[in-house]
Write a protein that holds these residues in place. Structure first.
Motif, PDB file in Angstrom:
ATOM      1  N   GLU A  80       0.803  -1.214   0.000  1.00 45.54           N
ATOM      2  CA  GLU A  80       0.000   0.000   0.000  1.00 45.54           C
ATOM      3  C   GLU A  80       0.841   1.271   0.000  1.00 45.54           C
ATOM      4  OE1 GLU A  80      -4.250  -1.037   2.176  1.00 45.54           O
ATOM      5  OE2 GLU A  80      -2.655  -0.086   3.333  1.00 45.54           O
ATOM      6  N   ASN A  81       2.080   1.164   0.482  1.00 49.27           N
ATOM      7  CA  ASN A  81       2.835   2.388   0.755  1.00 49.27           C
ATOM      8  C   ASN A  81       4.158   2.528   0.018  1.00 49.27           C
ATOM      9  OD1 ASN A  81       1.341   3.878   3.067  1.00 49.27           O
ATOM     10  ND2 ASN A  81       1.298   1.708   3.658  1.00 49.27           N
ATOM     11  N   VAL A  82       4.829   1.434  -0.294  1.00 49.97           N
ATOM     12  CA  VAL A  82       6.153   1.535  -0.924  1.00 49.97           C
ATOM     13  C   VAL A  82       6.264   0.502  -2.041  1.00 49.97           C
ATOM     14  CG1 VAL A  82       7.344   2.439   1.101  1.00 49.97           C
ATOM     15  CG2 VAL A  82       7.098  -0.035   0.833  1.00 49.97           C
ATOM     16  N   ARG A  83       7.263   0.699  -2.892  1.00 47.85           N
ATOM     17  CA  ARG A  83       7.518  -0.248  -3.968  1.00 47.85           C
ATOM     18  C   ARG A  83       8.258  -1.457  -3.415  1.00 47.85           C
ATOM     19  NH1 ARG A  83       9.939   4.232  -8.215  1.00 47.85           N
ATOM     20  NH2 ARG A  83       8.175   5.688  -8.049  1.00 47.85           N
ATOM     21  N   ASP A  85       6.792  16.340   6.264  1.00 46.98           N
ATOM     22  CA  ASP A  85       5.599  15.668   5.754  1.00 46.98           C
ATOM     23  C   ASP A  85       5.817  15.352   4.284  1.00 46.98           C
ATOM     24  OD1 ASP A  85       2.530  15.076   6.009  1.00 46.98           O
ATOM     25  OD2 ASP A  85       2.783  16.240   4.164  1.00 46.98           O
ATOM     26  N   TRP A  86       5.561  14.084   3.916  1.00 45.19           N
ATOM     27  CA  TRP A  86       5.737  13.614   2.546  1.00 45.19           C
ATOM     28  C   TRP A  86       4.374  13.332   1.916  1.00 45.19           C
ATOM     29  CZ3 TRP A  86      10.567  12.228   0.145  1.00 45.19           C
ATOM     30  CH2 TRP A  86      11.684  12.469   0.946  1.00 45.19           C
ATOM     31  N   PRO A  87       4.268  13.533   0.605  1.00 46.85           N
ATOM     32  CA  PRO A  87       3.032  13.127  -0.068  1.00 46.85           C
ATOM     33  C   PRO A  87       2.809  11.623   0.109  1.00 46.85           C
ATOM     34  CG  PRO A  87       4.413  14.461  -1.517  1.00 46.85           C
ATOM     35  CD  PRO A  87       5.251  14.112  -0.330  1.00 46.85           C
ATOM     36  N   GLN A  88       1.572  11.240   0.354  1.00 46.31           N
ATOM     37  CA  GLN A  88       1.243   9.828   0.559  1.00 46.31           C
ATOM     38  C   GLN A  88       0.438   9.295  -0.633  1.00 46.31           C
ATOM     39  OE1 GLN A  88       2.259   8.045   3.349  1.00 46.31           O
ATOM     40  NE2 GLN A  88       3.365   9.861   4.029  1.00 46.31           N
ATOM     41  N   PRO A  89       0.661   8.017  -0.994  1.00 45.42           N
ATOM     42  CA  PRO A  89       1.641   7.075  -0.449  1.00 45.42           C
ATOM     43  C   PRO A  89       3.012   7.297  -1.069  1.00 45.42           C
ATOM     44  CG  PRO A  89       0.377   5.990  -2.139  1.00 45.42           C
ATOM     45  CD  PRO A  89      -0.205   7.374  -2.018  1.00 45.42           C
ATOM     46  N   LEU A  90       4.018   6.822  -0.383  1.00 44.81           N
ATOM     47  CA  LEU A  90       5.388   7.015  -0.855  1.00 44.81           C
ATOM     48  C   LEU A  90       5.659   6.296  -2.162  1.00 44.81           C
ATOM     49  CD1 LEU A  90       7.160   6.531   2.608  1.00 44.81           C
ATOM     50  CD2 LEU A  90       6.763   8.699   1.425  1.00 44.81           C
ATOM     51  N   LYS A  91       4.910   5.260  -2.464  1.00 37.32           N
ATOM     52  CA  LYS A  91       5.169   4.476  -3.677  1.00 37.32           C
ATOM     53  C   LYS A  91       4.902   5.265  -4.950  1.00 37.32           C
ATOM     54  CE  LYS A  91       0.546   2.325  -3.795  1.00 37.32           C
ATOM     55  NZ  LYS A  91      -0.204   1.045  -3.710  1.00 37.32           N
ATOM     56  N   TYR A  92       4.106   6.330  -4.884  1.00 39.27           N
ATOM     57  CA  TYR A  92       3.798   7.125  -6.066  1.00 39.27           C
ATOM     58  C   TYR A  92       4.896   8.135  -6.394  1.00 39.27           C
ATOM     59  CZ  TYR A  92      -1.043   5.390  -5.722  1.00 39.27           C
ATOM     60  OH  TYR A  92      -2.175   4.609  -5.670  1.00 39.27           O
ATOM     61  N   LEU A  93       5.848   8.305  -5.506  1.00 41.34           N
ATOM     62  CA  LEU A  93       6.880   9.325  -5.701  1.00 41.34           C
ATOM     63  C   LEU A  93       8.010   8.808  -6.584  1.00 41.34           C
ATOM     64  CD1 LEU A  93       7.151  10.723  -2.065  1.00 41.34           C
ATOM     65  CD2 LEU A  93       5.718  11.547  -3.945  1.00 41.34           C
ATOM     66  N   GLN A  94       8.571   9.730  -7.368  1.00 40.71           N
ATOM     67  CA  GLN A  94       9.745   9.420  -8.171  1.00 40.71           C
ATOM     68  C   GLN A  94      10.981   9.879  -7.413  1.00 40.71           C
ATOM     69  OE1 GLN A  94       9.493   7.650 -10.995  1.00 40.71           O
ATOM     70  NE2 GLN A  94       7.255   7.630 -10.682  1.00 40.71           N
ATOM     71  N   PHE A  95      11.992   9.016  -7.389  1.00 41.99           N
ATOM     72  CA  PHE A  95      13.218   9.335  -6.670  1.00 41.99           C
ATOM     73  C   PHE A  95      14.409   9.298  -7.633  1.00 41.99           C
ATOM     74  CE2 PHE A  95      10.527   7.652  -3.226  1.00 41.99           C
ATOM     75  CZ  PHE A  95      10.665   8.680  -2.297  1.00 41.99           C
ATOM     76  N   PRO A  96      14.571  10.364  -8.434  1.00 39.36           N
ATOM     77  CA  PRO A  96      15.777  10.421  -9.273  1.00 39.36           C
ATOM     78  C   PRO A  96      17.022  10.317  -8.401  1.00 39.36           C
ATOM     79  CG  PRO A  96      14.254  12.188  -9.822  1.00 39.36           C
ATOM     80  CD  PRO A  96      13.758  11.570  -8.562  1.00 39.36           C
ATOM     81  N   GLU A 121      -3.682  16.786   5.470  1.00 43.57           N
ATOM     82  CA  GLU A 121      -4.879  16.014   5.775  1.00 43.57           C
ATOM     83  C   GLU A 121      -4.842  14.709   4.986  1.00 43.57           C
ATOM     84  OE1 GLU A 121      -8.406  18.037   4.596  1.00 43.57           O
ATOM     85  OE2 GLU A 121      -7.679  18.494   2.589  1.00 43.57           O
ATOM     86  N   HIS A 122      -5.412  13.672   5.569  1.00 46.40           N
ATOM     87  CA  HIS A 122      -5.356  12.357   4.943  1.00 46.40           C
ATOM     88  C   HIS A 122      -6.327  12.258   3.781  1.00 46.40           C
ATOM     89  CE1 HIS A 122      -5.060   8.064   4.405  1.00 46.40           C
ATOM     90  NE2 HIS A 122      -6.354   7.919   4.599  1.00 46.40           N
ATOM     91  N   HIS A 123      -5.839  11.636   2.713  1.00 47.58           N
ATOM     92  CA  HIS A 123      -6.685  11.319   1.563  1.00 47.58           C
ATOM     93  C   HIS A 123      -6.528   9.834   1.276  1.00 47.58           C
ATOM     94  CE1 HIS A 123      -8.577  11.381  -2.349  1.00 47.58           C
ATOM     95  NE2 HIS A 123      -7.478  10.881  -2.884  1.00 47.58           N
ATOM     96  N   ASP A 124      -7.612   9.089   1.336  1.00 48.96           N
ATOM     97  CA  ASP A 124      -7.545   7.638   1.149  1.00 48.96           C
ATOM     98  C   ASP A 124      -7.511   7.329  -0.334  1.00 48.96           C
ATOM     99  OD1 ASP A 124      -7.686   4.903   1.203  1.00 48.96           O
ATOM    100  OD2 ASP A 124      -9.178   4.838   2.806  1.00 48.96           O
ATOM    101  N   TRP A 125      -6.316   7.139  -0.853  1.00 50.04           N
ATOM    102  CA  TRP A 125      -6.131   6.910  -2.281  1.00 50.04           C
ATOM    103  C   TRP A 125      -6.733   5.591  -2.753  1.00 50.04           C
ATOM    104  CZ3 TRP A 125      -2.583   6.818   1.583  1.00 50.04           C
ATOM    105  CH2 TRP A 125      -1.939   5.601   1.869  1.00 50.04           C
ATOM    106  N   SER A 126      -6.863   4.625  -1.827  1.00 51.40           N
ATOM    107  CA  SER A 126      -7.342   3.308  -2.259  1.00 51.40           C
ATOM    108  C   SER A 126      -8.834   3.301  -2.548  1.00 51.40           C
ATOM    109  CB  SER A 126      -7.018   2.259  -1.191  1.00 51.40           C
ATOM    110  OG  SER A 126      -7.668   2.566   0.019  1.00 51.40           O
ATOM    111  N   VAL A 127      -9.602   4.171  -1.876  1.00 53.52           N
ATOM    112  CA  VAL A 127     -11.056   4.204  -2.139  1.00 53.52           C
ATOM    113  C   VAL A 127     -11.425   5.252  -3.179  1.00 53.52           C
ATOM    114  CG1 VAL A 127     -11.603   3.370   0.164  1.00 53.52           C
ATOM    115  CG2 VAL A 127     -11.528   5.830  -0.248  1.00 53.52           C
ATOM    116  N   SER A 128     -10.443   6.105  -3.530  1.00 57.87           N
ATOM    117  CA  SER A 128     -10.712   7.108  -4.574  1.00 57.87           C
ATOM    118  C   SER A 128     -10.076   6.712  -5.899  1.00 57.87           C
ATOM    119  CB  SER A 128     -10.176   8.478  -4.144  1.00 57.87           C
ATOM    120  OG  SER A 128      -8.766   8.433  -4.031  1.00 57.87           O
ATOM    121  N   HIS A 129      -9.688   5.433  -5.984  1.00 61.76           N
ATOM    122  CA  HIS A 129      -9.080   4.898  -7.210  1.00 61.76           C
ATOM    123  C   HIS A 129      -7.840   5.692  -7.598  1.00 61.76           C
ATOM    124  CE1 HIS A 129     -12.736   2.580  -7.326  1.00 61.76           C
ATOM    125  NE2 HIS A 129     -13.452   3.678  -7.408  1.00 61.76           N
ATOM    126  N   ALA A 130      -7.054   6.045  -6.590  1.00 66.25           N
ATOM    127  CA  ALA A 130      -5.772   6.739  -6.751  1.00 66.25           C
ATOM    128  C   ALA A 130      -5.922   8.139  -7.317  1.00 66.25           C
ATOM    129  CB  ALA A 130      -4.818   5.914  -7.621  1.00 66.25           C
TER     130      ALA A 130
END
Length: 857
Positions: free
Chosen positions: A592-595, A775-786, A679-688
Motif C-alpha cells: 500500500e505504501n512503498v515499492r 511531511d511527505w506526499p502519501q503514499p510514498l510508492k507514487y513518488l519518483q526518486f531520481p 490532511e489524509h486522503h484515502d487513495w485506495s477508495v478514490s481509485h488513486a
C-alpha cells in the motif's frame, strides 16, 4: 555457598540475622531416569532452569537458533529434580535459633524435600516461600543435609486441571487454554511474538536463614503537604521473634546524611514510626525534574546489639490517575506532584524466554535505552512476570513511570477456591515487594481479559454489584479484577491507583474512545486501517498499538545458520515470526505504501520504514491531542523489547539493537517537538485520484514547565528536483505553551499546479535547531526518486550528512557496541544533520547506511 552476617550470638538469648545463599553444588536430572544415582548432571549455579542447565551440559542446542525451538519442547512434558547436599553453620544449633529455607521463586509445580521429608509443595511461580526447618536440623546429629526440589510438568498438570473443571469456559487469545490453570508466566506457553518454551527450575535465589529475630515486612507510606513543602514518612514493620525487649530504630537518609530518626519498642510483633521531612526533594519523571531518592533504614536491636536491618529506597512523590468528566467523556492521565505528565512510552515483555539469562546490568541497559528515547512510561505486561528488583530500581533511578499489570493475559481465567487463594497470596506477596518504588504509578488487573469476555459474549453486567453473583457467571474472573486485587491494593498500597484491566473503561466496551485506556489494533490487526489515520483511532489513553518490522540483518544472521535462508520469506524467518497472518499483514502495509524490494537488506529497511512511519503518525497526533484539553493522556507502543531474536512489533530487538522506529519516536517525544501534516486522503477508495487541494497544519508540543520562545521555518521542497517550489514561511518569537500544544500554521497544497513536495519544518532557539519534522506526499510508492547525492562525511565521532534532494529514512547500521545520537532521519537540501557515534573504534569500518530508493540508484 555465599554467606552474610555475623554468625556469633549476641548473648545467650539472641542471634543476629544471617543467611547462606545456596548457589553452588547443585545437580539435576530427569525424574524418569529411575536409576536415581545415575544421570545426575552438574548445575553451574542457582538460580537456574532446566534449559540453561542442559545447554551448559551440552545436552541441548540453543533454542533460539534456527528451528531448535521444536527440539526443546519435550522438556515441558517431563518432570525434573534438583538436589543439593549442604551443611548448616554450627550456630544454627543454638537453642534460640530459627532456621529457614527461603525460596524466592520456583518454576512452577514443586515438591521440596529435606532429608526425604516433604517440607513444601509449591503451585505458583510468582510466590516466594519460607519453610521452617528448625526441628529437622536440630533433631538430626549429622552435619550434611540433602535438599531436593522435584518439579512436575506444568504443561501436563495444567491439562489435567482443565479436564477437572469442565464447568468453566476455557477461552484464550494466545497459547493453549490450559495455561490459565497454572500460575506460571503465560508467555512460556507461546505467544504471537515468542516461542513455546516451557521453563522449569529454581528461577530465583534459595537461602538458608538463621536468626532469633528478623524484620519480616516493611511498609512505607508517604504523605506530602498540599504545598509540597513538607512530607511525612510513616514506616510500619512486622517483627518475627519470640524474644521480648526488642527495639526498632528508623532512619531516613539522603546522600548519606540522616534527615530524621525515631525509636520504638516492639509490641505484639509490630513497630511503627512517623518521620518528618522539611522541604523534601521530590521524585519526578525523567524530563520533568530530578529523580531524588531517599533511603529508609530499619534496625532491629536487643540490648544495644543489632539483630537485623532492612533498607528501602523511596521517592517523595504523589501520583494521581486523573479521571474526571469532560466534554469528551472522562479523562485518563497521570499527575505527579501536581504536574500533568504525557506518558509517551512502551509496553514491556520479559527480556528473555529464559528469565535466568537476564542480568541486572541488562535490565539497566534496557531502561537507559528507554530514557535516551525520551520515553516516560513502561508498561509491565500481564503475560510475563513481576519483574526483577533491578528493573524497578533502574526505573526509580532514571525516572521511568511503571504501569504494572497483574499476571493475567488474554484469557477467561477460572475462579475455583484454590485459584482464588493462590491469586490473593500472589497479589499480597508482589505488592509488598514492589510498593515502595516511586516509579510504580498504577496497578492494573489484567491484559485484555475484558476483550476476551466481549469477543466471546461472556456475561458481564457492570450494574450488578453483588460480588457473589460474578462467580456464578461464565466470566468469573471479574471477581479477581474487581474484588480480590483492588482490596489487596487498598490494604497494602493505598497510595497507588488501581485499574481493573488494560484496556478497561468504567464497564463500557473496551474500545470506547471516550473513557479509560484502549488497545488500538485496527492498524495491523482488526480492520487494518491505513496507518496515516492512526491519530483518529485513539482514545483517552492508548496503552497498546503497533506495527511489525524486521530486526537488523545482524540479528537475523544470529539465528539463521544457513546462508541460503537469507531471503525475506524463508522458512526459518517465517518460523521466527509468531504473529498470525504476518505474511499478509506485512505485505499489505508494504504494497500500500512503498515499492516492493526482494533482497533481504532492502526488505528489512522497508518493513522498518513502515513501522517508523506508522508509529510516528500515531504518537505525533496523540501527543498533539495531549494539549487539547488532555484529550489523550498517553501512548504506549507495543512493544519495546523482544524475548528472543525474532520478527515482531518491538522497536528494539533481543540484542538491544534499535530499529528506526526507536529514533522516530525519540524525536516525536522530545521536550519540544514540531509536527507538520497534510490532511489524509484515502487513495485506495478514490481509485488513486488526488484531491485538487490538500490542507496542512503545523503545531508545536512541549513538555517543559514554562513557556518557550522559538523561531519556526517551513519550506516547500520538490521531491524530484530538490528545489523550493515557493517561498518559505518564517515565524519568529513564537510562544510555545508549557506542557501543551501550540497551533502555529495552516495552509494548503495545490496538487494540480505544484510539484510533489515535502513540507520541511525546523524549530530554532538562538539559531540552534532543536526540532525537525517533514511531511511527505502519501503514499510514498507514487513518488519518483531520481538519483540523489547523499554525502556522509566522518570527522572524529561525528557524521555530517548533506543531500541535494529530499531523502526519506536514512538508516545507519546498528553495530554492537555503537550508539548513535539519531538515525532513520529525513533530510532536506540545505539542512546538514550531524549524527554523533559513540563506541566506534578508530580503525573500524565506517557504518553502512541506506535510504528509501537507494537500491534503485
Amino acid at each position: 555457598m555465599d554467606r552474610e552476617g555475623d554468625l556469633s550470638p549476641v548473648d545467650g538469648l539472641t542471634l543476629p540475622f544471617t543467611f547462606v545463599n545456596l548457589v553452588e553444588g547443585w545437580s539435576f536430572k530427569q525424574v524418569d531416569d529411575k536409576a536415581l544415582e545415575t544421570g545426575w548432571l552438574p548445575v553451574k549455579s542457582v538460580p537456574s532452569i532446566v534449559h540453561q542447565d542442559l545447554i551448559h551440559n551440552q545436552k541441548l542446542c540453543d533454542p533460539f537458533i534456527g528451528f531448535n525451538e521444536i527440539k526443546q519442547e519435550w522438556i515441558a512434558s517431563k518432570s525434573w529434580i534438583y538436589r543439593l547436599d549442604f551443611s548448616v553453620p554450627a550456630v544454627g544449633r543454638h537453642p534460640n535459633s530459627r532456621i529457614i529455607l527461603a525460596f524466592d521463586g520456583l518454576d512452577t509445580l514443586a515438591q521440596v524435600r529435606l532429608d526425604g521429608k516433604t517440607v513444601l509443595n509449591s503451585e505458583n511461580m510468582f510466590l516466594s516461600y519460607r519453610v521452617d526447618v528448625t526441628d529437622t536440623v536440630k533433631k538430626n546429629e549429622h552435619e550434611m543435609f540433602r535438599l531436593e526440589v522435584e518439579l512436575e510438568s506444568a504443561l501436563l498438570r495444567a491439562r489435567e486441571i482443565q479436564l477437572e473443571h469442565p464447568e468453566h469456559k476455557w477461552i484464550t487469545f494466545n497459547g493453549e487454554p490450559a495455561r490459565m490453570a497454572v500460575r506460571k508466566a503465560q508467555y512460556h506457553w507461546g505467544w504471537d511474538w515468542g516461542p513455546r518454551l516451557m521453563t522449569v527450575g529454581i528461577w530465583k535465589p534459595v537461602r538458608l536463614e538463621i536468626y532469633s529475630a528478623r524484620i519480616a515486612d516493611v511498609r512505607v507510606d508517604v504523605d506530602i503537604s498540599p504545598d509540597y513543602e513538607s512530607a511525612s514518612v510513616r514506616a510500619s514493620v512486622q517483627i518475627e521473634s519470640k524474644t521480648s525487649d526488642l527495639v526498632v530504630e528508623f532512619f531516613v537518609r539522603r546522600n548519606g546524611k540522616t534527615l530524621a530518626s525515631s525509636v520504638d519498642n516492639v509490641k505484639d510483633g509490630t513497630s511503627a514510626a512517623t518521620l518528618h521531612i522539611v522541604e523534601p526533594a521530590l521524585w519526578m519523571p525523567a524530563g520533568y525534574g530530578s529523580q531524588n531518592l531517599y533511603e529508609i533504614s530499619i534496625v532491629l536491636s536487643y540490648k544495644g546489639q543489632e539483630l537485623c536491618t532492612d533498607t528501602k529506597t523511596l521517592g517523595i512523590r504523589k501520583v494521581e490517575l486523573v479521571q474526571e468528566p469532560d466534554a469528551i467523556g472522562k479523562s485518563f492521565y497521570f499527575r505527579v506532584n501536581g504536574v500533568d505528565v504525557f506518558c509517551g512510552g512502551s509496553c514491556w515483555i520479559p527480556a528473555d524466554s529464559i528469565l535466568t539469562n537476564i542480568s541486572p546490568e541488562r535490565y539497566q541497559a534496557w531502561i537507559e535505552l528507554l530514557v535516551m528515547g525520551n520515553q516516560k512510561m513502561i508498561r509491565v505486561w500481564g503475560g510475563g512476570v513481576y519483574e526483577h528488583d533491578a528493573f524497578y530500581d533502574a526505573c526509580d533511578e532514571l525516572g521511568v513511570l511503571v504501569w504494572q499489570d497483574f499476571m493475567f493475559a488474554c484469557g477467561n481465567y477460572p475462579c475455583y477456591p484454590e485459584m482464588l487463594d493462590t491469586v490473593a497470596a500472589e497479589a499480597v506477596c508482589n505488592v509488598r515487594r514492589l510498593r515502595h518504588h516511586p516509579s510504580i504509578v498504577i496497578f492494573a488487573g489484567n491484559n485484555e481479559d475484558y476483550q476476551v469476555q466481549e469477543s466471546n459474549g461472556l456475561t458481564y453486567d457492570f450494574a450488578d454489584k453483588n460480588e457473589k453473583n460474578w462467580l456464578k457467571t461464565d466470566f468469573p474472573a471479574r471477581y479477581i479484577y474487581e474484588k480480590v486485587l483492588p482490596e489487596v491494593i487498598a490494604r497494602e498500597a493505598p497510595s497507588i491507583p488501581y485499574h481493573p484491566g488494560s484496556p478497561w473503561g468504567d464497564g463500557k466496551v473496551s474500545s470506547d474512545p471516550t473513557v479509560g485506556d484502549m488497545h488500538q489494533w485496527n492498524v495491523w490487526h482488526g480492520t487494518q486501517e491505513k496507518y496515516q489515520i492512526f491519530d483518529t483511532l485513539g482514545g483517552r489513553f492508548n496503552s497498546e498499538f503497533g506495527m511489525e518490522a524486521f530486526p537488523h540483518l545482524a540479528t537475523i544472521k544470529a539465528f539463521i545458520t544457513d546462508h541460503k535462508d537469507l531471503y525475506p520469506q524463508s522458512h526459518v524467518l517465517d518460523f521466527h515470526n509468531k504473529a498470525d497472518g504476518h505474511e499478509r499483514r506485512i505485505a499489505t502495509y508494504l504494497i500500500e505504501n512503498v515499492r516492493p524490494v526482494l533482497d533481504l537488506p532492502g526488505y528489512i529497511h522497508l518493513t522498518q520504514l513502515i513501522q517508523a512511519e506508522a508509529l510516528t503518525f500515531g504518537y505525533r497526533g496523540w501527543r498533539k491531542q495531549w494539549g487539547e484539553s488532555r484529550r489523550c493522556g498517553g501512548a504506549l507502543v507495543w512493544q519495546f523489547n523482544d524475548c528472543w531474536p525474532t520478527i515482531s512489533w518491538s522497536i528494539c530487538d533481543y540484542y538491544l539493537r534499535r530499529k528506526p522506529s526507536y529514533y522516530a519516536l525519540a524525536r516525536v517525544l522530545a521536550p519540544i517537538a514540531v509536527g507538520v501534516k497534510r490532511e489524509h486522503h484515502d487513495w485506495s477508495v478514490s481509485h488513486a485520484r488526488e484531491p485538487a487541494i490538500s490542507k496542512w497544519e503545523l503545531w508545536l508540543v512541549s513538555s517543559k514547565m514554562e513557556d518557550s520562545t522559538v523561531d519556526i521555518e517551513l519550506r516547500f521542497i520538490s521531491v524530484e528536483t530538490g528545489k523550493e517550489i515557493k517561498s518559505k514561511i518564517v515565524k519568529k518569537g513564537v510562544i510555545v505553551k508549557a506542557n501543551g500544544t501550540t497551533n502555529v500554521l495552516a495552509g494548503s497544497v495545490d496538487n494540480v499546479n505544484e510539484d510533489r513536495h515535502v513540507l520541511a519544518a525546523r524549530v530554532f532557539v538562538n539559531n540552534e535547531i532543536i526540532a525537525r519534522d517533514m511531511d511527505w506526499p502519501q503514499p510514498l510508492k507514487y513518488l519518483q526518486f531520481p538519483k540523489r547525492n547523499v554525502k556522509v562525511k566522518i570527522l572524529g565521532d561525528q557524521m555530517y550528512v548533506i543531500v541535494d534532494r529530499p531523502v526519506k529514512s536514512l538508516v545507519f547500521e546498528e553495530r554492537e557496541g555503537c550508539h548513535l545520537s539519531d538515525s532513520a532521519i529525513d533530510l532536506a537540501p540545505g539542512d546538514e544533520q550531524i549524527i554523533t557515534v559513540r563506541g566506534l573504534k578508530g580503525d573500524a569500518e565506517p557504518l553502512s547506511w541506506t535510504y528509501l530508493g537507494a537500491e534503485e540508484q
